[in-house]
Design a protein around this motif. Structure first.
Motif, PDB file in Angstrom:
ATOM      1  N   ARG A 312       0.858  -1.187   0.000  1.00 30.94           N
ATOM      2  CA  ARG A 312       0.000   0.000   0.000  1.00 30.94           C
ATOM      3  C   ARG A 312       0.891   1.233   0.000  1.00 30.94           C
ATOM      4  N   HIS A 313       0.987   1.892  -1.142  1.00 27.39           N
ATOM      5  CA  HIS A 313       1.793   3.102  -1.273  1.00 27.39           C
ATOM      6  C   HIS A 313       0.990   4.296  -0.766  1.00 27.39           C
ATOM      7  N   TRP A 314       1.662   5.182  -0.045  1.00 27.02           N
ATOM      8  CA  TRP A 314       0.978   6.335   0.552  1.00 27.02           C
ATOM      9  C   TRP A 314       0.238   7.157  -0.494  1.00 27.02           C
ATOM     10  N   TRP A 315       0.890   7.389  -1.644  1.00 27.55           N
ATOM     11  CA  TRP A 315       0.290   8.293  -2.633  1.00 27.55           C
ATOM     12  C   TRP A 315      -0.948   7.677  -3.271  1.00 27.55           C
ATOM     13  N   VAL A 316      -0.974   6.369  -3.406  1.00 24.95           N
ATOM     14  CA  VAL A 316      -2.121   5.700  -4.020  1.00 24.95           C
ATOM     15  C   VAL A 316      -3.365   5.873  -3.152  1.00 24.95           C
ATOM     16  N   GLN A 317      -3.187   5.714  -1.845  1.00 25.58           N
ATOM     17  CA  GLN A 317      -4.330   5.864  -0.939  1.00 25.58           C
ATOM     18  C   GLN A 317      -4.867   7.297  -0.995  1.00 25.58           C
ATOM     19  N   GLY A 318      -3.953   8.276  -1.066  1.00 22.60           N
ATOM     20  CA  GLY A 318      -4.381   9.669  -1.120  1.00 22.60           C
ATOM     21  C   GLY A 318      -5.114  10.005  -2.404  1.00 22.60           C
ATOM     22  N   GLU A 319      -4.570   9.553  -3.547  1.00 26.57           N
ATOM     23  CA  GLU A 319      -5.214   9.854  -4.821  1.00 26.57           C
ATOM     24  C   GLU A 319      -6.580   9.182  -4.930  1.00 26.57           C
ATOM     25  N   ALA A 320      -6.734   8.025  -4.281  1.00 27.71           N
ATOM     26  CA  ALA A 320      -8.029   7.334  -4.314  1.00 27.71           C
ATOM     27  C   ALA A 320      -9.125   8.211  -3.724  1.00 27.71           C
ATOM     28  N   LEU A 321      -8.810   8.968  -2.680  1.00 25.13           N
ATOM     29  CA  LEU A 321      -9.809   9.836  -2.054  1.00 25.13           C
ATOM     30  C   LEU A 321     -10.372  10.830  -3.069  1.00 25.13           C
ATOM     31  N   VAL A 322      -9.477  11.474  -3.823  1.00 27.79           N
ATOM     32  CA  VAL A 322      -9.908  12.503  -4.767  1.00 27.79           C
ATOM     33  C   VAL A 322     -10.651  11.882  -5.950  1.00 27.79           C
ATOM     34  N   GLY A 323     -10.104  10.788  -6.478  1.00 27.69           N
ATOM     35  CA  GLY A 323     -10.747  10.154  -7.616  1.00 27.69           C
ATOM     36  C   GLY A 323     -12.150   9.685  -7.311  1.00 27.69           C
ATOM     37  N   LEU A 324     -12.339   9.123  -6.126  1.00 28.54           N
ATOM     38  CA  LEU A 324     -13.664   8.659  -5.727  1.00 28.54           C
ATOM     39  C   LEU A 324     -14.616   9.835  -5.497  1.00 28.54           C
ATOM     40  N   LEU A 325     -14.108  10.892  -4.910  1.00 24.64           N
ATOM     41  CA  LEU A 325     -14.956  12.055  -4.648  1.00 24.64           C
ATOM     42  C   LEU A 325     -15.330  12.755  -5.949  1.00 24.64           C
ATOM     43  N   ASP A 326     -14.404  12.781  -6.891  1.00 24.64           N
ATOM     44  CA  ASP A 326     -14.701  13.352  -8.198  1.00 24.64           C
ATOM     45  C   ASP A 326     -15.806  12.555  -8.884  1.00 24.64           C
ATOM     46  N   ALA A 327     -15.689  11.230  -8.862  1.00 24.94           N
ATOM     47  CA  ALA A 327     -16.714  10.385  -9.478  1.00 24.94           C
ATOM     48  C   ALA A 327     -18.059  10.559  -8.787  1.00 24.94           C
ATOM     49  N   TYR A 328     -18.042  10.660  -7.472  1.00 25.84           N
ATOM     50  CA  TYR A 328     -19.274  10.887  -6.719  1.00 25.84           C
ATOM     51  C   TYR A 328     -19.905  12.218  -7.090  1.00 25.84           C
ATOM     52  N   GLY A 329     -19.060  13.227  -7.286  1.00 24.06           N
ATOM     53  CA  GLY A 329     -19.565  14.564  -7.587  1.00 24.06           C
ATOM     54  C   GLY A 329     -20.333  14.646  -8.882  1.00 24.06           C
TER      55      GLY A 329
END
Length: 407
Positions: A312-329
């Motif tokens: 689990r790379h730190w940056w992958v977990q962080g980018e997942a937050l934004v990508g999921l929120l963008d899709a939700y939006g």
């Protein structure tokens, strides 16, 4: 009484300030200027380590963005420091552009013009201009754009070459890092040209830049994205022949929101609709294939061998937050927000170092961090996690103005 929105935003803001505080306390190089080239897992600076362009440009972006978000003048102070060091030590006065690395004293140690690094120069300079209005910074960003377009752009096949020599001549070894394929074009470099071009367009809405952003979005939708699988291809020959068969879950979810950001900025409704449709499929596939049982995100999978890299790379977990929120939006899919909440919980429990500060670089399948990683280094920077937090705070405030978060 605070609602779910307020509690989550408060949580994210607290962590954002904690990360920035770590970088102020542990990475300032008082002896040689700028910031330390490496800081170990315990927060100790490592002596005589090269200082990379990516690290320093991302530091400039991070403190500039932090000031733009929080309006705390102490962050602007460190943005000034990062700007001065980047201009004085990395800028090539003879040929233009930014060197790839300097040594611990600030002397050039690698003079190649990696296009990925030039992109992050634009990202940092444009964000610093947003924070300060300093015209010189915008001029540096615009010059980098023009250099990339002059020397890296492939007028015949489209897209951009990976790297050039100090005086912008072709090179045989164009690899971004030793683990990468020596291909003339890559998903990663194109992603990190699209990203800074978007940021530059916010403050410099030139028609030539707008045209390149549109063409870059098209490159992603037509060449880089495998619309059948919902994954990015990673490496390409000059004619866009695919040279890899590996899935990078972090780049898929990061690219999904960066494509939409660019398409929205250029104001092309038809392009934006297509981008959102195709990236939503990417997010759906990401949620089905890239998520572990503990709701964290795996790193990558080799489709030829079937090997799954479960780190689990730190940056992958962080980018997942934004990508999921963008899709939700733009889709309203509650599952996207539900997974975001679970990944944020994983980050809090396993990725954030509550003892030493900042985020662990790598976490094992059992949820424990590797002990020999760094908190700051050539690639370990404050940009992925600070950006994820800032983006999430701003997007949650926008999307949920009139309603509570879904469980």
């Amino acid at each position: 009484m605070m609602g779910k929105n307020d509690l989550l935003i408060d949580d994210l803001n607290k962590e954002l300030k904690g990360i920035l505080d770590f970088w102020i306390r542990h990475t300032i190089d008082e002896q040689f200027g700028g910031f330390a080239g490496e800081v170990d897992a315990s927060g100790n600076r490592v002596a005589k380590v090269d200082k990379g362009l990516v690290l320093n440009a991302r530091i400039l972006w991070s403190f500039s963005a932090a000031y733009n978000h929080l309006k705390d003048p102490k962050y602007l102070e460190w943005a000034h420091r990062a700007y001065d060091y980047l201009v004085n030590n990395f800028w090539d006065q003879e040929n233009g552009g930014l060197f790839w690395a300097v040594d611990y004293e600030g002397k050039v140690s690698d003079d190649r013009k990696q296009i990925y690094g030039q992109g992050f120069g634009i990202y940092g300079f444009s964000e610093y201009y947003r924070a300060t209005g300093k015209k010189e910074s915008l001029e540096y960003a615009a010059e980098l754009f023009e250099l990339i377009e002059k020397y890296s752009y492939d007028a015949r096949q489209g897209g951009y070459l990976e790297a050039l020599s100090v005086n912008w001549e072709p090179m045989e070894d164009m690899r971004l890092s030793l683990k990468d394929a020596n291909s003339p074009k890559s998903m990663n470099t194109h992603l990190h040209i699209l990203e800074p071009y978007s940021n530059l367009y916010r403050v410099w809405p030139e028609e030539a830049l707008k045209d390149r952003m549109k063409s870059l979005v098209r490159v992603f939708l037509d060449k880089i994205l495998n619309t059948e699988t919902g994954h990015f291809h990673l490496f390409f020959d000059m004619d866009w022949s695919v040279q890899s068969n590996t899935v990078s879950y972090g780049h898929d979810i990061e690219g999904a929101w960066l494509i939409n950001e660019a398409a929205e900025l250029v104001g092309d409704e038809v392009l934006l609709k297509e981008a959102q449709q195709k990236t939503l499929k990417m997010v759906d596939v990401f949620m089905k294939e890239g998520i572990a049982d503990d709701s964290s995100v795996w790193y990558e999978k080799d489709l030829d061998t079937g090997h799954l890299d479960t780190d689990r790379h730190w940056w992958v977990q962080g980018e997942a937050l934004v990508g999921l929120l963008d899709a939700y939006g733009h889709s309203g899919k509650q599952a996207c927000f539900g997974l975001l909440v679970k990944i944020w919980s994983y980050i809090k429990n396993h990725v954030i170092d509550h003892d030493k500060g900042e985020w662990h670089e790598l976490v094992k399948d059992d949820g424990l961090p590797y002990g020999n990683q760094v908190k700051a280094g050539f690639w370990k920077c404050p940009y992925h996690n600070t950006r994820a937090l800032i983006e999430c705070i701003q997007r949650i405030q926008e999307v949920h103005k009139d309603k509570e978060l879904a469980d």
